[in-house]
Design an enzyme around this catalytic site. Structure first.
Site, PDB file in Angstrom:
ATOM      1  N   CYS A 111       4.797 -11.727 -11.282  1.00 19.48           N
ATOM      2  CA  CYS A 111       3.767 -11.798 -10.242  1.00 19.48           C
ATOM      3  C   CYS A 111       2.561 -12.646 -10.651  1.00 19.48           C
ATOM      4  O   CYS A 111       1.758 -13.035  -9.801  1.00 19.48           O
ATOM      5  CB  CYS A 111       3.309 -10.392  -9.850  1.00 19.48           C
ATOM      6  SG  CYS A 111       4.660  -9.342  -9.268  1.00 19.48           S
ATOM      7  N   HIS A 248      -3.451 -10.943  -6.459  1.00 22.11           N
ATOM      8  CA  HIS A 248      -2.041 -10.633  -6.241  1.00 22.11           C
ATOM      9  C   HIS A 248      -1.923  -9.415  -5.332  1.00 22.11           C
ATOM     10  O   HIS A 248      -2.564  -8.390  -5.561  1.00 22.11           O
ATOM     11  CB  HIS A 248      -1.372 -10.367  -7.598  1.00 22.11           C
ATOM     12  CG  HIS A 248      -0.015  -9.747  -7.480  1.00 22.11           C
ATOM     13  ND1 HIS A 248       0.957 -10.224  -6.638  1.00 22.11           N
ATOM     14  CD2 HIS A 248       0.524  -8.655  -8.110  1.00 22.11           C
ATOM     15  CE1 HIS A 248       2.047  -9.477  -6.753  1.00 22.11           C
ATOM     16  NE2 HIS A 248       1.804  -8.526  -7.620  1.00 22.11           N
ATOM     17  N   ASN A 278       4.685  -6.970  -1.277  1.00 24.75           N
ATOM     18  CA  ASN A 278       4.546  -7.663  -2.551  1.00 24.75           C
ATOM     19  C   ASN A 278       5.652  -8.705  -2.675  1.00 24.75           C
ATOM     20  O   ASN A 278       6.819  -8.360  -2.846  1.00 24.75           O
ATOM     21  CB  ASN A 278       4.633  -6.639  -3.690  1.00 24.75           C
ATOM     22  CG  ASN A 278       4.488  -7.265  -5.068  1.00 24.75           C
ATOM     23  OD1 ASN A 278       4.520  -8.482  -5.221  1.00 24.75           O
ATOM     24  ND2 ASN A 278       4.346  -6.435  -6.086  1.00 24.75           N
TER      25      ASN A 278
END
Length: 321
Positions: A111, A248, A278
């Site tokens: 990520c 993020h 996500n």
């Protein structure tokens, strides 16, 4: 010479999967997911792979930046879910968009990947090796999610985001800080093919995402604010002079906790997790593209891009638009 972002693009599959849809396959509910994560829906691919999504985001970024594929001489793709072990997603994208003059390779930092890729492109451009590049974050997480595990399957979605960067005498990427802690690698992981060959007598099996949620939460709410504070201190920038913290998109609660630690309003932390979930390496460039196209970032604005993920990895970039 500096590195400036001149265009952004993004892509998400058309298929929308709501929390109510997931409640039909695992024991969960819209209320349970929303209150714990802030996610209401996500996009799940029923066809396009990682490279196709990345290439479409790249095309949009080039159009937004007013350049053609032949102008690109560098492609760096951050992904954990390449369609192939080889070739790289970047090389697939190169072929798909016709960037005949580019060199391409992938970066794996989960990520945090887009920040790592942006830093690499910035370093290469500052060194004079390349003039204009595509930095892409793309992940097709639906293929590595265990759809019977409600603790993980409700979190993730598919998507891609891209930015065109070029050498410039104007300020752009001001500073980047990266970090990793391999001692905590087991906290968030997805095994590739298991060991298996004619000597072991076992057939290789694919792995799925596994995560120790509380450990990831504690890591993120401590490390991200610390990283941002160090970044701003090193660059001599006051937090009040930063328009947005583009974080993020892993969990709304994590972003709230980061805001509290930094003593800033959530107005400074834009979110789109409710609509996309996500998407790993794609979350930051997808959100950046959204803000750019809505005209919410103006020339001269300073923004911080910050991410965290498996590795464990983390990073933050201070960028002037």
């Amino acid at each position: 010479m500096r590195t400036k972002i001149i265009g952004t693009g993004s892509f998400a599959p058309a298929r929308v999967v709501t929390n109510d849809d997931l409640a039909e396959i695992v024991e969960t509910s819209d209320e349970w997911i929303r209150t714990r994560t802030g996610i209401g829906q996500r996009r799940i691919s029923d066809g396009p792979g990682t490279a196709v999504m990345a290439a479409e985001a790249a095309r949009q970024a080039m159009e937004n930046g007013g350049i053609g594929p032949e102008d690109i001489d560098l492609i760096i793709t951050a992904t954990s879910t390449s369609d192939y072990c080889f070739p790289s997603t970047a090389c697939e994208v190169q072929g798909m968009i016709g960037a005949v003059n580019a060199v391409g390779y992938d970066i794996s930092a989960a990520c945090s990947g887009f920040i790592f890729a942006l830093n690499a492109a910035d370093a290469l451009i500052r060194a004079g090796m390349y003039q204009r590049g595509l930095v892409i974050g793309a992940d097709n997480l639906s293929k590595i999610v265990d759809w019977a595990d409600r603790s993980t399957c409700v979190l993730f979605g598919d998507g891609a985001g891209a930015a065109v960067v070029e050498a410039s005498r104007e300020e752009g990427v001001i500073r980047t800080i990266l970090g990793s802690d391999g001692c905590k690698a087991s906290v968030l992981k997805c095994q590739s093919r298991t060991m298996g060959n004619f000597l072991t007598g076992d057939k290789p099996e694919p792995g799925y995402i596994s995560m120790e949620g509380q450990e990831v939460f504690k890591f993120a709410v401590k490390k991200v604010p610390e990283c941002i504070q160090n970044l701003l201190a090193d660059s001599g920038t006051d937090l009040k002079d930063v328009k947005y913290l583009i974080l993020h998109q892993a969990n709304y609660r994590i972003c709230e906790s980061i805001a509290k630690r930094l003593k800033v309003s959530m107005d400074k932390i834009p979110m789109n997790i409710e609509r996309y979930g996500n998407t790993s390496g794609a979350t930051i460039p997808m959100l950046l593209d959204e803000l750019n196209r809505e005209g919410k970032i103006k020339p001269g604005d300073k923004v911080v891009l910050a991410g965290f993920g498996a590795g464990l990895t983390w990073g933050a970039s201070l960028v002037q638009w």
